[in-house]
Structures are given as structure tokens and as C-alpha cells.
Design a protein around this motif. Structure first.
Motif, mmCIF file in Angstrom:
data_model
loop_
_atom_site.group_PDB
_atom_site.id
_atom_site.type_symbol
_atom_site.label_atom_id
_atom_site.label_comp_id
_atom_site.label_asym_id
_atom_site.label_seq_id
_atom_site.Cartn_x
_atom_site.Cartn_y
_atom_site.Cartn_z
ATOM 1 N N VAL A 18 8.981 15.076 46.848
ATOM 2 C CA VAL A 18 8.034 14.008 46.511
ATOM 3 C C VAL A 18 8.689 12.996 45.575
ATOM 4 C CG1 VAL A 18 5.911 13.512 45.255
ATOM 5 C CG2 VAL A 18 5.981 15.395 46.887
ATOM 6 N N LEU A 19 9.321 13.518 44.523
ATOM 7 C CA LEU A 19 9.992 12.626 43.581
ATOM 8 C C LEU A 19 11.078 11.819 44.287
ATOM 9 C CD1 LEU A 19 10.331 14.702 40.300
ATOM 10 C CD2 LEU A 19 8.971 12.648 40.724
ATOM 11 N N GLY A 20 11.839 12.545 45.148
ATOM 12 C CA GLY A 20 12.909 11.877 45.879
ATOM 13 C C GLY A 20 12.379 10.733 46.720
ATOM 14 N N ALA A 21 11.232 10.948 47.367
ATOM 15 C CA ALA A 21 10.665 9.901 48.222
ATOM 16 C C ALA A 21 10.293 8.675 47.394
ATOM 17 C CB ALA A 21 9.446 10.449 48.956
ATOM 18 N N VAL A 22 9.680 8.924 46.239
ATOM 19 C CA VAL A 22 9.260 7.794 45.394
ATOM 20 C C VAL A 22 10.474 7.024 44.898
ATOM 21 C CG1 VAL A 22 8.176 7.178 43.220
ATOM 22 C CG2 VAL A 22 7.107 8.879 44.707
ATOM 23 N N VAL A 23 11.455 7.772 44.374
ATOM 24 C CA VAL A 23 12.663 7.116 43.882
ATOM 25 C C VAL A 23 13.361 6.386 45.020
ATOM 26 C CG1 VAL A 23 14.944 7.492 42.888
ATOM 27 C CG2 VAL A 23 12.976 8.738 41.990
ATOM 28 N N ILE A 71 7.514 19.268 54.712
ATOM 29 C CA ILE A 71 7.990 20.039 53.563
ATOM 30 C C ILE A 71 7.003 21.123 53.184
ATOM 31 C CG2 ILE A 71 9.355 18.149 52.664
ATOM 32 C CD1 ILE A 71 7.057 17.751 50.616
ATOM 33 N N GLY A 72 5.933 21.263 53.962
ATOM 34 C CA GLY A 72 4.871 22.203 53.615
ATOM 35 C C GLY A 72 5.382 23.626 53.468
ATOM 36 N N SER A 73 6.439 23.968 54.224
ATOM 37 C CA SER A 73 6.925 25.332 54.209
ATOM 38 C C SER A 73 7.935 25.575 53.084
ATOM 39 C CB SER A 73 7.589 25.642 55.555
ATOM 40 O OG SER A 73 8.567 24.660 55.816
ATOM 41 N N LEU A 74 8.327 24.509 52.392
ATOM 42 C CA LEU A 74 9.321 24.667 51.327
ATOM 43 C C LEU A 74 8.680 25.282 50.086
ATOM 44 C CD1 LEU A 74 11.127 21.213 51.594
ATOM 45 C CD2 LEU A 74 11.908 23.406 52.477
ATOM 46 N N PRO A 75 9.476 25.866 49.208
ATOM 47 C CA PRO A 75 8.922 26.346 47.937
ATOM 48 C C PRO A 75 8.446 25.174 47.092
ATOM 49 C CG PRO A 75 11.318 26.540 47.990
ATOM 50 C CD PRO A 75 10.893 26.189 49.366
ATOM 51 N N ALA A 76 7.608 25.499 46.118
ATOM 52 C CA ALA A 76 6.929 24.456 45.339
ATOM 53 C C ALA A 76 7.912 23.507 44.653
ATOM 54 C CB ALA A 76 6.019 25.104 44.310
ATOM 55 N N TRP A 77 8.990 24.072 44.057
ATOM 56 C CA TRP A 77 9.912 23.196 43.332
ATOM 57 C C TRP A 77 10.604 22.221 44.278
ATOM 58 C CZ3 TRP A 77 14.984 23.224 44.802
ATOM 59 C CH2 TRP A 77 15.443 24.353 45.529
ATOM 60 N N ALA A 78 10.910 22.696 45.506
ATOM 61 C CA ALA A 78 11.544 21.810 46.478
ATOM 62 C C ALA A 78 10.572 20.731 46.937
ATOM 63 C CB ALA A 78 12.055 22.619 47.662
ATOM 64 N N GLN A 79 9.294 21.116 47.054
ATOM 65 C CA GLN A 79 8.286 20.106 47.430
ATOM 66 C C GLN A 79 8.214 19.016 46.369
ATOM 67 O OE1 GLN A 79 4.413 21.223 48.649
ATOM 68 N NE2 GLN A 79 5.099 22.971 49.871
ATOM 69 N N THR A 80 8.134 19.443 45.131
ATOM 70 C CA THR A 80 8.073 18.476 44.033
ATOM 71 C C THR A 80 9.285 17.553 44.074
ATOM 72 O OG1 THR A 80 7.120 20.259 42.757
ATOM 73 C CG2 THR A 80 7.713 18.264 41.564
#
Lengths: 204, 639
Positions: free
Chosen positions: B203-208, B191-200
């Protein structure tokens, strides 16, 4: 030295304040046997042969229990009915217990003054204990006056402490044959017989 | 690496561990120090069995830390985690911030740029989860207040790594990648190439996702696998779970240890918790051992010898600063003196994340080699010193202060809670369990039948899935603290196996065992189990009692007859148990006992009531009264 058998009966020792402390203070002496009837026979199926052997192995039989309805808890009655057999404990050939001594150690909720003619309970403890006394007589045993712990409803922790210390002392004296025989035969209660002895001993 | 090389390497590692760890434990140094010393001995500066691949091994072995966090999570129910939120955020947060600022300030003083100083401060503020948790757990200190505080801080640090990784690129003083350092964790992610909001969002999606999957997907999956009855498949599933989470977390740039920890917490309430624990534990233990060996092997003695004063000064200085911050904070948070000291002595080393962050920082152009090289040496050295520091605390410091805290727990409550373990919760075990529960005793139940586990859990009972004859499962179920072990499993073989395991490892347990046939009862008695219950005996006697009543006995008479019979029967079993050794004697003895029994029964028939309860029998009394004339001596039953 006398071998002392304590036949202990309390159907709910876990709720008891006084007897639990007494039992905890029991001295460890050679020849002193503590025998907890409700713990041994929760279904009242008393092992007669075993009980008779225990009696044969001791000189002083102590019935220790709370005083319920002017009498013993029911297991003591069951024990008497089954263990004191005709032809063994009484009857013309029943001499197994001859010469042994028997006494009661009893706790009562009411105070000493209630067990009087003019008291609330109308009879003295000695009168109410007459079935036990007569049982001892029929079994050719010496009946010793009862040791009483009275007024337990009002006892403070300190009172119970003192009662436990005295109980411990009493068992030691019985075991060591320290109690004057004449006092034993004439006294109304064992408490009376011991009155002079307490003061001679340093007690907590 | 071909397979022969691999086996040779494995041989060296295992050999080092098997030789050094028992020696270290024997000397009271703890296993961590044993592994570290083993690493030094076989490493490039010792016997040289291990060369440059040490770094690879270290990275591989870090998976042991991931497994450890999973196990820690399994131990921690969500409610407990919630209760720890104040120390995690407060104590952990302050520790990281204050330590970072103090070290960054010192770094500024010796002339570092503020960006580099801040990076160094952050890196050095972290402590080693692996070494601290392993050491504290081994000493039984994890449940103390100091241990819990240490755990909280370590947990916060694991979370703090993520923003640190995000912050490093902003601290760059020269273009990234110039120093050519190797890629750190989280450097190149999907996800490194994604924009910041998509990265966030990712990350949230992975935790949930981990939480939801743990709750709704993993449990039915484990149930299905458990139903196959193949234990290795369950182990495979457990590893699959942890490795899957590790990969997912790495992809979104989160700490894998944090992800598996989360998964562990989610599964802490599940019925498969004990099974997962005992399946993962061996892997975790081995990999952590490997990790410690690799740390030992990676200590660069050449560098230390080249600049001994610098490195040693650096290590001692860092430890002193961190110790100071830790001790002050723990006093501020009102820990007792002894607990504060434990806390401060446990956490002053630099953690394994420093390896990652140092190389990442170099690569991002925040730090340069002249700073990182001595620091890498200092990290390994400070980790190696941790067991020694704890030893100093235990042997020298704690004995001098009077208020050594007992593990703070109300002994009674725990006693009652962990008093009984019931193995096997079928008809038999569940009856025992229900009686105990009805009277206020908590029981821990172990059950191998996963369908039954499901059912019982639906009914709201606390039942765990697992084969209770395994030592490790018994240990996780708290056999070391329990008072009673009730064996109610379904086969005599399992019962005996379990009894032997329990006796060997938990001699304080009183064992109550269900037996099936007479022979099982002998076997158990001979194995030293005193409380043995043949399962059919009581119900058969009750049936017999009813039969006697139907045949005309009075209820009390029938009840007493059954009791007398039972007493006799138990005596027989016990007597026979002694004779089982010699089969011939046993058979003869059995015959004899059966003959005895037959005779006794016949004797009972012949003179019913004469031998038993004769106190209630007036016959002899009537004879005597008629002959001798002892009048009305006692109330006897009228004939």
C-alpha cells in the motif's frame, strides 16, 4: 450659465493627496469639461487643433495644477507654446479667445504666510503668476484672481475633505455665474472674493 | 450487449439528461437534482427504460467520482493541502468518529449486536463526495469556509474507507461468504494473500509510486505527447493515467478516488494542469451525470412503498443525527453560523461508499439482509434529498440569518492576481507579460508550444500549456474573474477565434489583440475589439524616426513627426474597418486612403513645419512685428 473648461495638469496624480480628492469631487454639470493633459498627452504631443476647438467651446478656462517651482508643470507650458498660436490667440488678427475668462486653481505645499514679501518664498502668488496673467492679457482674455489651496503638506484628511467640498462649490458657482463681478475684479485671490459667500452657504 | 443495444441505452440516458437537467437548472434546482429525477423517470419504477442493469451502470459510473477527485486534486496545490491539514484531520476525524459512535449507540438501542451496530455506524458516517462537491461547486460555494470544511471532511472520509474495509472482517459474527453477497471493492485483491506487513508495504509502495511517477515520469511523458501536436493523443494519455491509477489502487485495496486525487495534487503544479483539466472534464461531467442518473434509478420504490414509515423514518432519522453532529462540530471549530449551516446541510446524506460497504459487510458476515435492504434504499433516498436540503438552506434558512458571509477573500489581492491572462508567450506576449510583472501585476500565461513552455518554466515563469482558443481552457485559467485578456498568439485566425470565444463567454473581459497586417486589424475592429496593435507598427516607426534623425532631423522633431504619422495611421485603420464589409468599397477606400496619405506626405514635404507645431514657428510673428510693430510680445525662437 458659463461653460467651464478645466485644463488639469498633474504629472503624478497617483501620488497626489489633494488633487485626487478634488477631481473625485468634481460636479457633473452640463458645459463643465474636465481635460486631463497628462492623461491625454503622455508624450507631450499635443493635438493643437483639438485643443483650440476645446477653448472655443468654453467661456471660462481654468488651469488647475500643483505649484511646482513657482510655476506650472511643464505640460502646461508646452500647451501654451503650441495651442496659443500667433494669429489665432494673439497678434493683430488673433482674436479667438477674446472675452473669455481665465483663472488658476493652484495648490501649494507651503502655507499662505510663506508667500509674502517677508515670507520664506519672498513673492506673493499673484506676483509669481504674472506670466499667466500677462498671457491672458495678451490673448485678450479676462484674468480672474487665482483660487489657492495652500499648506497642503500639513493638511489632515478633514482639511482635504473641506477643500474638496469648497472646490465643488466653487466650480458650481463659476458654472452658474454666481460670483460677484466686482469682487472678481478687485480681489487679490478668489478665496478673498468668496469669503462672504462661504458663510452664506451650508458647507460640510 | 451488442452495439445497437448500447446505442439505444446511451440514447435513453443522454435524452433523459438533455431534457431534465436544463429544466432543473431553469427551476433553480441545480443539475444534480435534474439527473437524479431523470434517473427516477427512466428507472424501473418510472417509465421502465432501465431495468436491472442499473446496478452495473452505477458501478461503472462511479468512475466519474474518480475523475472528479482527480480534477479536485489538480485544483489543489500541495501547499494548500498542507494548510487544510487541521480541518481534514480534526474536523474530518471527529465527524467520522462521533457520527459512528452516535449511530452505533442508537443501533444498539434497537437491538443490534455491537459488531453490526459499529459497522452500520461507520457506513452511515460517510457522505457523498460526488453529490456534495458537484452541488457546492455549481453554486460557487466550494471556496467558502463551509465549502472548504465540507471538502476536508469528504477527503478524510475517503481515506477512512480503507481502515473500515480492513476492520470489517474482524467484526464478523458468522463465517464470511455465508450470505453470498457479491464481492465488494477491495475484497479480493492481488495482495490479499500476502502477510499483513507485506500488504502494508504494498500500500505504501503504491502511494509513493504514484507521487514519484507523477513528479518524475508523467511530466516528461506528457511533454513528449504534447510535442506530437495531436490533441486526441493527449486526451488518451490523460485517461490512461487516471485509469492506470484506478487499477493500481484497486489492486492494493486503496480507494481509486484517493489515488487519483493524490496524482492530481502532484500534477497541480505542472504546466499541463490546464490541459489535463480540460481534457478530463467532459468525461467527468458525463460520467458523474450517469452516476446521478443511476442513483436515481436505483431508488427502490417497491421497498419504500412496502415499508414507507420505516424507510422514511430511517432517512429522516439518519439525516437528523448527522446534521446534529455536523452542526455541533462546525460550531466547535468556530465556523460562523451561516457557514455551519451550509456545512451541516451539505453533508448529512449517506455516501456512495455505503453501497460498497453494505455489500462487503454482508459478504464478510457482519450484517444481514434484513438490515442492509432498508439501508440501501435509505442511502439512495438520502442522496436524492441532498440537493433539496441545500435548496432549503439557500432559500429558506440563509435569508433568515443576518450574517451571510461573502466568499471570504480579499478582493484586491485576487483582482490583482487574476487581472491579466496572456494568450501566447512568444516575443510579443512575453514583452507585455514582463512589463506587467515588472510593475507588480500577476499574469496567467497560456501557451501552445510545449518546448517553449519547458524553456519558460526552467526560467521560473508561471506558464501553462494549452490551446487558449478553447472555451474550457479559458474558463479554467480564470477568464471569468480576469479583467484583461492579452491576445498574442501566432496567427491571425487563432487571434480572431479567441477574441470571438472570449467575447461570447466572458463579456466582462477587455481584450487587447495583436494584429499582423492591416486586414487583421480591420477584422478585429469589426469583431468589436477596441484595442488592436499591428505588431510591426511601433518598431517600424522607431526605425523611421532614427532614419529621420540620420537624415538631419533633430531628435524631438523626428519623434513628433513619427507620432503625428502614427495618429494619422490609426485613424485610417479605424475608418477603413467600417468599409471592409463591401469588398469593392474597401478597395476603393484603400486606394483613396493611400492617396490621402501620399498627399499628406507630399504636403508635409512641401511646407515642412508650417502645418505642425506652428506655435514654435516665429515666421508669422516676425512678419507682424516688421509690419505692425507688436514689440517683443513673446519669446519666440530666434530665426
Amino acid at each position: 450659465m458659463a461653460r467651464v473648461l478645466i485644463l488639469f495638469a498633474h504629472p503624478a496624480l497617483e501620488k497626489s493627496r489633494v488633487h485626487r480628492r478634488l477631481v473625485a469631487e468634481m460636479p457633473q454639470l452640463p458645459g463643465l469639461t474636465f481635460h486631463d493633459l497628462y492623461e491625454e498627452y503622455p508624450t507631450f504631443n499635443i493635438d493643437v487643433k483639438r485643443e483650440q476647438q476645446l477653448l472655443l467651446d468654453h467661456d471660462i478656462i481654468v488651469l488647475q495644477h500643483p505649484f511646482f517651482w513657482y510655476s506650472t508643470p511643464p505640460i502646461v507650458k508646452q500647451w501654451e507654446d503650441l495651442v496659443l498660436e500667433h494669429g489665432w490667440a494673439y497678434g493683430s488678427r488673433g482674436t479667438a479667445l477674446r472675452g473669455k475668462a481665465m483663472l488658476s486653481i493652484i495648490s501649494t505645499g507651503g502655507g499662505a504666510s510663506t508667500y509674502q514679501r517677508d515670507g520664506y518664498n519672498r513673492y506673493t502668488i499673484r506676483e509669481l503668476l504674472s506670466p499667466i496673467e500677462q498671457t491672458a492679457y495678451l490673448c485678450k482674455m479676462r484674468y480672474l484672481p487665482p483660487y489657492l489651496i495652500q499648506g497642503t503638506h500639513r493638511m489632515t484628511e478633514a482639511d482635504i475633505d473641506q477643500a474638496a467640498q469648497r472646490y465643488r462649490q466653487l466650480l458650481t458657482w463659476l458654472h452658474d455665474d454666481r460670483i460677484d463681478r466686482r469682487a472678481l475684479e478687485t480681489a487679490e485671490t478668489l478665496n478673498d472674493a468668496l469669503e462672504s459667500m462661504w458663510s452664506g452657504e451650508v458647507l460640510a | 450487449m451488442n452495439s445497437e443495444e448500447f446505442l439505444a441505452q446511451a440514447f435513453v440516458y443522454l435524452c433523459a439528461a438533455v431534457v431534465s437537467v436544463p429544466i432543473a437548472k431553469r427551476l433553480g434546482l441545480g443539475s444534480v437534482l435534474g439527473y437524479l429525477l431523470a434517473g427516477v423517470v427512466i428507472g424501473p419504477f418510472g417509465l421502465g427504460f432501465l431495468g436491472s442493469e442499473g446496478q452495473d451502470v452505477l458501478e461503472f459510473a462511479e468512475f466519474g467520482v474518480v475523475l472528479m477527485l482527480f480534477l479536485v486534486g489538480l485544483e489543489l496545490e500541495p501547499s494548500l493541502l498542507w494548510r487544510l491539514r487541521a480541518p481534514i484531520l480534526g474536523l474530518g476525524g471527529l465527524q467520522v468518529v462521533v457520527t459512528t459512535m452516535v449511530i452505533a449507540g442508537l443501533a444498539l438501542l434497537i437491538g443490534l449486536a455491537w459488531q453490526a451496530a459499529l459497522a452500520v455506524g461507520m457506513i452511515l458516517s460517510l457522505s457523498s463526495t460526488a453529490i456534495v462537491l458537484q452541488s457546492l461547486n455549481e453554486k460557487g460555494l466550494l471556496k467558502t469556509e463551509g465549502g472548504q470544511s465540507s471538502f476536508s471532511v469528504l477527503l478524510f472520509q475517503d481515506i477512512a474507507v480503507i481502515p473500515m474495509l480492513a476492520l470489517f472482517p474482524l467484526l464478523a459474527t458468522r463465517p464470511a461468504g455465508e450470505a453470498g453477497g457479491e464481492e465488494g471493492h477491495g475484497a479480493a485483491t492481488l495482495i490479499g494473500s500476502l502477510p499483513a506487513w507485506a500488504q502494508t508495504l504494498a500500500v505504501l509502495g503504491a502511494v509513493v509510486g504514484v507521487v514519484l511517477a507523477g513528479r518524475f515520469l508523467v511530466r516528461p511523458l506528457l511533454a513528449t505527447i504534447a510535442r506530437t501536436g495531436l490533441r486526441e493523443l493527449f486526451t488518451a494519455a490523460a485517461l490512461l493515467l487516471v485509469i492506470g491509477i484506478t487499477l493500481l489502487m484497486t489492486e492494493v485495496g486503496l480507494s481509486p478516488a484517493l489515488g487519483t486525487f493524490l496524482a492530481g495534487v502532484v500534477l497541480a503544479n505542472s504546466e499541463y494542469r490546464h490541459e489535463l483539466q480540460s481534457d478530463i472534464e467532459p468525461f467527468e461531467g458525463l460520467l458523474l451525470g450517469l452516476f446521478f442518473i443511476a442513483v436515481g434509478a436505483s431508488i427502490n420504490f417497491a421497498l419504500i412503498l412496502a415499508q414507507p414509515l420505516l424507510i422514511i423514518g430511517l432517512v429522516l432519522g439518519i439525516i437528523a443525527v448527522k446534521f446534529g453532529v455536523l452542526f455541533t462540530l462546525s460550531r466547535v471549530f468556530k465556523l460562523g453560523l451561516d457557514q455551519s449551516l451550509l456545512f451541516a446541510f451539505a453533508l448529512p446524506q449517506i455516501g456512495e461508499f455505503a453501497f460498497v460497504l453494505l455489500s462487503f459487510g454482508t459478504q464478510q458476515g457482519v450484517l444481514d439482509q434484513t438490515i442492509t435492504s432498508p439501508l440501501v434504499a435509505a442511502v439512495a433516498l438520502s442522496m436524492a434529498l441532498t440537493p433539496l436540503l441545500l435548496l432549503i438552506n439557500e432559500r429558506v434558512v440563509q435569508p433568515r440569518i443576518g450574517t451571510r458571509e461573502q466568499a471570504a477573500r480579499p478582493a484586491d489581492a485576487i483582482d490583482r492576481q487574476n487581472a491579466v491572462i496572456i494568450a501566447g508567450f512568444g516575443d510579443f506576449g512575453s514583452t507585455v507579460g514582463r512589463l506587467l510583472t515588472a510593475n507588480g501585476f500577476q499574469t496567467t500565461v497560456l501557451e501552445i508550444d510545449s518546448d517553449r513552455v519547458d524553456l519558460l518554466r526552467k526560467l521560473g515563469l508561471k506558464v501553462y500549456y494549452g490551446d487558449a482558443s478553447r472555451y474550457d481552457l479559458l474558463a479554467t485559467a480564470g477568464a471569468a474573474d480576469a479583467r484583461l485578456l492579452v491576445l498574442a498568439v501566432d496567427t491571425p485566425e487563432k487571434t480572431l477565434e479567441l477574441a470571438r470565444t472570449a467575447q461570447k463567454h466572458f463579456p466582462q473581459l477587455t481584450i487587447l489583440a495583436r494584429a499582423f497586417e492591416w486586414e487583421d486589424a480591420y477584422d478585429l475592429l469589426n469583431a468589436g475589439v477596441h484595442y488592436v496593435y499591428r505588431e510591426a507598427l511601433d518598431s517600424a516607426l522607431r526605425m523611421g524616426t532614427d532614419a529621420l534623425r540620420l537624415l538631419g532631423f533633430r531628435a524631438y522633431q523626428a519623434q513628433r513627426a513619427a507620432h503625428t504619422f502614427q495618429r494619422h495611421d490609426e485613424e485610417s485603420v479605424r475608418m477603413l474597418a467600417h468599409k471592409v464589409g463591401d469588398q469593392r468599397v474597401y478597395i476603393n477606400a484603400t486606394r483613396r486612403r493611400i492617396n490621402d496619405l501620399e498627399q499628406i506626405l507630399q504636403a508635409d514635404l512641401a511646407d515642412r513645419g508650417q502645418n505642425r507645431d506652428s506655435g514654435w514657428d516665429a515666421e508669422s510673428l516676425r512678419d507682424e512685428v516688421r509690419g505692425v510693430g507688436l514689440d517683443g510680445a513673446r519669446p519666440a525662437p530666434s530665426g
